[in-house]
Design a protein around this motif. Structure first.
Motif, short mmCIF file in Angstrom:
data_model
loop_
_atom_site.label_atom_id
_atom_site.label_comp_id
_atom_site.label_asym_id
_atom_site.label_seq_id
_atom_site.Cartn_x
_atom_site.Cartn_y
_atom_site.Cartn_z
N LYS A 16 42.58 -31.45 46.53
CA LYS A 16 43.39 -32.60 46.96
C LYS A 16 43.73 -33.55 45.82
O LYS A 16 44.84 -34.09 45.76
CB LYS A 16 42.66 -33.37 48.06
N GLU A 17 42.78 -33.80 44.93
CA GLU A 17 43.01 -34.75 43.84
C GLU A 17 43.96 -34.15 42.80
O GLU A 17 43.73 -33.06 42.29
CB GLU A 17 41.68 -35.12 43.17
N ILE A 18 45.01 -34.89 42.49
CA ILE A 18 46.05 -34.40 41.58
C ILE A 18 45.48 -34.05 40.21
O ILE A 18 45.80 -33.01 39.63
CB ILE A 18 47.18 -35.45 41.43
N GLN A 19 44.59 -34.91 39.69
CA GLN A 19 44.04 -34.65 38.36
C GLN A 19 43.22 -33.36 38.34
O GLN A 19 43.34 -32.55 37.42
CB GLN A 19 43.16 -35.83 37.91
N ASN A 20 42.40 -33.17 39.36
CA ASN A 20 41.61 -31.94 39.46
C ASN A 20 42.52 -30.72 39.53
O ASN A 20 42.27 -29.69 38.89
CB ASN A 20 40.72 -31.98 40.70
N ARG A 21 43.57 -30.84 40.31
CA ARG A 21 44.49 -29.70 40.50
C ARG A 21 45.21 -29.37 39.20
O ARG A 21 45.35 -28.19 38.84
CB ARG A 21 45.51 -30.02 41.60
N GLU A 22 45.64 -30.38 38.48
CA GLU A 22 46.37 -30.14 37.23
C GLU A 22 45.47 -29.45 36.20
O GLU A 22 45.92 -28.55 35.48
CB GLU A 22 46.90 -31.47 36.68
N ILE A 23 44.21 -29.86 36.15
CA ILE A 23 43.28 -29.22 35.20
C ILE A 23 43.02 -27.78 35.61
O ILE A 23 43.01 -26.87 34.78
CB ILE A 23 41.96 -30.00 35.13
N LEU A 24 42.84 -27.57 36.93
CA LEU A 24 42.59 -26.21 37.42
C LEU A 24 43.80 -25.31 37.18
O LEU A 24 43.65 -24.13 36.82
CB LEU A 24 42.24 -26.25 38.91
N GLN A 25 45.00 -25.85 37.34
CA GLN A 25 46.21 -25.07 37.07
C GLN A 25 46.31 -24.73 35.57
O GLN A 25 46.70 -23.61 35.21
CB GLN A 25 47.45 -25.85 37.53
N ALA A 26 45.96 -25.68 34.72
CA ALA A 26 45.98 -25.41 33.28
C ALA A 26 44.97 -24.32 32.93
O ALA A 26 45.23 -23.43 32.10
CB ALA A 26 45.66 -26.69 32.51
N TYR A 27 43.81 -24.36 33.58
CA TYR A 27 42.77 -23.34 33.35
C TYR A 27 43.26 -21.97 33.79
O TYR A 27 43.09 -20.98 33.05
CB TYR A 27 41.52 -23.73 34.14
N MET A 28 43.90 -21.89 34.95
CA MET A 28 44.37 -20.59 35.45
C MET A 28 45.55 -20.07 34.63
O MET A 28 45.71 -18.86 34.46
CB MET A 28 44.77 -20.71 36.92
N LYS A 29 46.35 -20.97 34.10
CA LYS A 29 47.44 -20.55 33.21
C LYS A 29 46.86 -19.88 31.97
O LYS A 29 47.37 -18.86 31.49
CB LYS A 29 48.29 -21.77 32.84
N TYR A 30 45.76 -20.45 31.46
CA TYR A 30 45.07 -19.87 30.31
C TYR A 30 44.45 -18.52 30.68
O TYR A 30 44.60 -17.52 29.94
CB TYR A 30 43.99 -20.83 29.82
N GLU A 31 43.76 -18.45 31.81
CA GLU A 31 43.08 -17.23 32.24
C GLU A 31 44.07 -16.08 32.42
O GLU A 31 43.84 -14.96 31.95
CB GLU A 31 42.34 -17.48 33.55
N LEU A 32 45.16 -16.35 33.11
CA LEU A 32 46.13 -15.29 33.41
C LEU A 32 46.97 -14.92 32.19
O LEU A 32 47.36 -13.77 32.04
CB LEU A 32 47.03 -15.73 34.56
N GLY A 33 47.24 -15.90 31.35
CA GLY A 33 48.15 -15.65 30.23
C GLY A 33 47.49 -15.21 28.96
O GLY A 33 48.10 -14.51 28.15
N ILE A 34 46.23 -15.59 28.74
CA ILE A 34 45.60 -15.36 27.44
C ILE A 34 44.47 -14.34 27.49
O ILE A 34 44.36 -13.47 26.61
CB ILE A 34 45.05 -16.69 26.86
N THR A 35 43.63 -14.39 28.51
CA THR A 35 42.39 -13.61 28.47
C THR A 35 42.60 -12.11 28.59
O THR A 35 41.84 -11.33 28.03
CB THR A 35 41.44 -14.06 29.60
N GLY A 36 43.59 -11.68 29.37
CA GLY A 36 43.82 -10.24 29.54
C GLY A 36 42.85 -9.58 30.51
O GLY A 36 42.85 -8.35 30.65
N GLN A 37 42.02 -10.35 31.19
CA GLN A 37 41.07 -9.78 32.15
C GLN A 37 41.79 -9.30 33.40
O GLN A 37 42.92 -9.68 33.68
CB GLN A 37 40.02 -10.81 32.52
#
Length: 576
Positions: A263-284
């Motif tokens: 629900k919290e916008i700040q939490n969501r933005e950080i989580l989205q940034a984390y998932m962008k990194y996971e999906l785009g960089i890690t290759g897992q």
């Protein structure tokens, strides 16, 4: 005299335009009668000199004009002529480049009438069985242009789907109309940014549960159509992210990732940034990333219940979360996966400077994992009964089951087999399998009988080399959930083990590994056949190991000179 001359010239011009309009209508080849004459008079009175100017608002004006002159019972017959003239003009113009440009189906801030769709084949499907309100789409409303374009895109996809039945398309259009009206009332600017509360409010407007899926469809369309990926969207659709196919298990139904629960916008933005990194960089593998994501999201939800932002969490909140996992009886492996996932997220925040340092040490919470072996091999009486009754199963299930029983493949591997999987080398027969879990291919020998069965199946169903052999309704890979459900139902219907057998696909990997080991196949060979990296994993698939050790121990001490008594006598003789 000058004024009289101008009036005369104007009347001449008007008469000329009338004749040009009438000629344009007559050229359409529509049989002339009183309805055509009335339409001609109406258009001339309104100074409509070209058929391109005929649109839905003018149609409404014509309807009001008719109701003032003729009986209401026959108004629809006169309106039909209006529609026919407009439609024939569109189809005629669509034969020219300029006409295609004018009538191209694209978003504009205007009212669309689906009977005037530029493709004749599609437009004709709206002639019957549709209420007028479902055919009229007003994109002149005072609301977000982004929203209107999103609704238009989904509308275009629905009406262009000619394989859809009229009844089902009617339901889809009605659902989309409800969604559009609800979004306008709630002042929604973008369906991709809907919050959970807004979604719940919108869904209350749908009288039938079956209509609610239109929201997900529209949200997916909105995400897919963007020129640039909408990273701020509250639901991501994996298809739009162009992830490598080697990272995706196509036998699973995972199609999206939702951030709405945060629900919290700040939490969501950080989580989205984390998932962008996971999906785009890690290759897992995507399944691994999403499993970790769900753990992190659940932790953030618990923080938000305490009104704590993710950047302000301390070891106290992590300990509380860990205690909750223990109370739920989460085993060590699952417990450690969750703690590691949260640690990974906080390490990301530290590197990206959302926080100065991690609030806890992973090692403090990790539990010791004790490997427990579970004997899962299918009893011989069960799989022999299935084989005897296999002819009663649907053809596709027969073939899929044989790959489990003969080869011990993972269910995901069976579901994603392609037409080029089988080949022959000399007198040997082989299968090439893509291991989704390991992200690589393996090639193993197969029985000649299975090879021949599958060659017949491929020919019968005209399956091409790059096609999935066992397809879902959309032509993609068969979903594992569907396969398992159908197998459970088939086993129940055919009373396997008196109807009490619960099919588990992975049990057959244990069965094959155990049968190989019983036949004195080396552990290394079994490892390669199953596609494992380490022998330790292979040992987990060989069942009844403790019984084998006990039996071997008994056999050893039954041998002459190997018993405990003989060793004691030997020690006495040697003076020990």
């Amino acid at each position: 005299m000058q004024q009289a001359e101008r009036i005369t010239e104007s009347e001449v011009d008007i008469e000329k335009k009338k004749q040009e309009l009438y000629s344009e209508i007559d050229a359409l080849g529509i049989k002339s009668d009183s309805r055509i004459n009335k339409l001609k008079k109406f258009l001339a009175d309104r100074k409509i000199w070209h058929l391109e100017e005929m649109d839905y608002p003018l149609r409404n004006s014509y309807e009001q004009y008719l109701r003032g002159q003729i009986r209401s019972q026959i108004v629809s017959f006169y309106l039909k002529i209006y529609d026919t003239v407009k439609q024939q003009h569109i189809y005629q113009q669509m034969q020219t480049l300029n006409g295609k440009r004018i009538y191209e189906w694209k978003y504009q801030n205007k009212i669309y009438f689906l009977k005037y769709y530029p493709e004749k084949k599609i437009a004709e499907t709206f002639e019957t069985s549709y209420k007028t309100n479902l055919l009229v789409w007003d994109f002149t409303q005072n609301c977000s242009e982004v929203l209107k374009k999103q609704i238009f895109y989904t509308l275009s996809r629905i009406i262009a789907n000619t394989s859809m039945s009229k009844a089902y398309r009617n339901v889809r259009l009605k659902s989309l109309k409800l969604l559009y009206d609800s979004c306008v009332q709630l002042n929604i600017t973008d369906v991709g940014l809907l919050e959970m509360e807004q979604v719940e409010t919108i869904l209350k407007n749908f009288p039938e549960t079956s209509q609610r899926s239109i929201l997900g469809e529209c949200r997916r369309d909105a995400f897919m159509q963007q020129e640039q990926i909408q990273w701020e969207a509250n639901v991501w659709y994996l298809e739009r992210l162009h992830l490598g196919k080697h990272r995706i298990d196509e036998s699973k139904s995972l199609i999206s990732i939702s951030f709405m629960e945060v629900k919290e916008i700040q939490n969501r933005e950080i989580l989205q940034a984390y998932m962008k990194y996971e999906l785009g960089i890690t290759g897992q593998a995507v399944s691994t990333i999403v499993r970790r994501f769900v753990c992190i999201r659940n932790f953030i939800e618990l923080l938000e219940q305490e009104k704590i932002l993710a950047i302000h969490a301390t070891v106290v909140e992590v300990k509380k979360y860990a205690d909750g996992l223990r109370e739920r009886g989460i085993q060590a492996k699952g417990f450690n996966e969750r703690i590691f996932g949260i640690g990974h997220f906080y390490k990301f925040m530290e590197v990206k400077q959302y926080i100065t340092r991690m609030p806890f040490r992973i090692e403090y919470f990790q539990q010791k994992e004790v490997v427990v072996h579970h004997d899962r091999s299918v009893e011989e009486t069960v799989y022999m009964e299935i084989l005897k009754k296999l002819y009663l199963f649907p053809e596709r299930l027969r073939c899929m089951f044989l790959h489990l029983w003969c080869l011990g493949l993972r269910a995901s591997e069976v579901c994603t087999l392609k037409g080029n999987a089988y080949y022959q080398q000399g007198e040997d027969y082989w299968i090439q399998v893509y291991q989704v879990k390991m992200k690589n291919y393996k090639r193993i020998p197969i029985p000649q009988a299975l090879y021949r069965i599958m060659k017949v199946y491929l020919k019968k169903h005209e399956i091409q080399p790059e096609e999935f052999i066992f397809k879902n309704s959309r032509g993609g890979a068969c979903l594992y959930g569907t396969f398992r459900t159908q197998m459970i139902e088939a086993c129940r219907e055919n009373k396997i083990a008196n109807g009490e057998y619960l099919f588990q696909s992975h049990d057959y990997r244990h069965t094959v590994a155990t049968m190989f080991y019983d036949s004195h196949v080396s552990l290394q060979s079994i490892r390669d056949y199953l596609g494992h990296t380490y022998e330790e994993m292979t040992r987990q698939y060989i069942d009844y190991m403790s019984q084998r050790i006990a039996k071997a121990n008994d056999e050893f001490f039954e041998m002459q000179g190997s018993s405990l008594a003989s060793w004691l006598k030997k020690e006495e003789k040697d003076g020990k």
